[in-house]
Design an enzyme around this catalytic site. Sequence first.
Site, PDB file in Angstrom:
ATOM      1  N   ASP A  35      69.168  74.169 -13.598  1.00 33.58           N
ATOM      2  CA  ASP A  35      69.268  74.632 -14.983  1.00 33.58           C
ATOM      3  C   ASP A  35      68.157  74.025 -15.833  1.00 33.58           C
ATOM      4  O   ASP A  35      67.718  72.899 -15.576  1.00 33.58           O
ATOM      5  CB  ASP A  35      70.634  74.247 -15.558  1.00 33.58           C
ATOM      6  CG  ASP A  35      70.927  74.931 -16.874  1.00 33.58           C
ATOM      7  OD1 ASP A  35      70.351  76.014 -17.128  1.00 33.58           O
ATOM      8  OD2 ASP A  35      71.718  74.386 -17.664  1.00 33.58           O
ATOM      9  N   HIS A  52      60.618  79.706 -15.270  1.00 30.45           N
ATOM     10  CA  HIS A  52      61.065  80.104 -13.928  1.00 30.45           C
ATOM     11  C   HIS A  52      59.953  79.888 -12.904  1.00 30.45           C
ATOM     12  O   HIS A  52      60.209  79.427 -11.782  1.00 30.45           O
ATOM     13  CB  HIS A  52      61.507  81.567 -13.930  1.00 30.45           C
ATOM     14  CG  HIS A  52      62.682  81.838 -14.821  1.00 30.45           C
ATOM     15  ND1 HIS A  52      63.832  81.081 -14.777  1.00 30.45           N
ATOM     16  CD2 HIS A  52      62.881  82.778 -15.784  1.00 30.45           C
ATOM     17  CE1 HIS A  52      64.692  81.546 -15.671  1.00 30.45           C
ATOM     18  NE2 HIS A  52      64.139  82.572 -16.287  1.00 30.45           N
ATOM     19  N   LEU A 146      67.933  71.700   8.774  1.00 31.31           N
ATOM     20  CA  LEU A 146      68.583  71.776   7.459  1.00 31.31           C
ATOM     21  C   LEU A 146      68.965  73.215   7.189  1.00 31.31           C
ATOM     22  O   LEU A 146      68.157  74.128   7.387  1.00 31.31           O
ATOM     23  CB  LEU A 146      67.626  71.274   6.365  1.00 31.31           C
ATOM     24  CG  LEU A 146      68.055  71.538   4.907  1.00 31.31           C
ATOM     25  CD1 LEU A 146      69.271  70.677   4.548  1.00 31.31           C
ATOM     26  CD2 LEU A 146      66.903  71.253   3.937  1.00 31.31           C
TER      27      LEU A 146
END
Length: 280
Positions: A35, A52, A146
Amino acid sequence: MKDLLESLQPGDPDLDLALAIDPQRLPSHIAIIMDGNGRWANRRSLPRVAGHSAGVGPVRSTVESCARMGIQVLTLYAFSVENWKRPRAEVETLWRLLRFYLKKELPDLQKNGIRLQAIGRLDALPHQVRAELESVVEATARNRKLLVNLAINYGGRTEILDAVNNIIDAARREGRLDSLNVDEETFAAGLYTADSPDPDLLIRTSGEMRISNFLLWQIAYSELYVTETLWPDFNRRELLKAVFDFQKRDRRYGGLSNGAYNGTRAHREAQLVEAVATSQ
């Protein structure tokens, strides 16, 4: 942690923090609410899309750092079901950035043994985005170092509804709807994250004190870590700080910590209960 420590040179400002982390008590699953992109851009008098774009770097750094640390699962909240309400130009920019990231990062995902998985209502994604996503998911399917869950068009409530409806549909097809009895294990198996352990650590950037409809079922006992750092400024050191803080927590899962309830304390509490009962 071995790979991460080997990547840090003497004098690296992150080395002291990395050395302070216990490799035996790492979170198995880290989830992050990314965020603050818009606020990062606004503070610099830039359009929101610039925030962004600046947020792509921290995604790369976080994925790489988690892989080197030995984290098993990383779940990133990339686009919520509510984000469609944003201006069309901003949403389309997000899709372009996602496609750019997928194309650019695939070689490194392969090199580092990282498997990508997308969770959410993927049918609603633009065709080109979904095709690119499916291609990378398939290409990395055999990687085992991962697992990165990319939450796209995701909502915790919609995930729960989808799980319930899928369980009901399966029971109807198998002719056992009348006798259907759903326990926690059965329900969890119907979630998007069925093949992942629940998050041990939930990180939220930008200082907001809410979970924003993210992994509502899975974070029941997650440790929460909120940082004022905006996502474009989130770096390896910020991640290490969150993990270091996590290791200081006393995780009791509704019980008591080790050694907190011994025989002496139990005896004293019994005496207190007896004294209160006698006085009444």
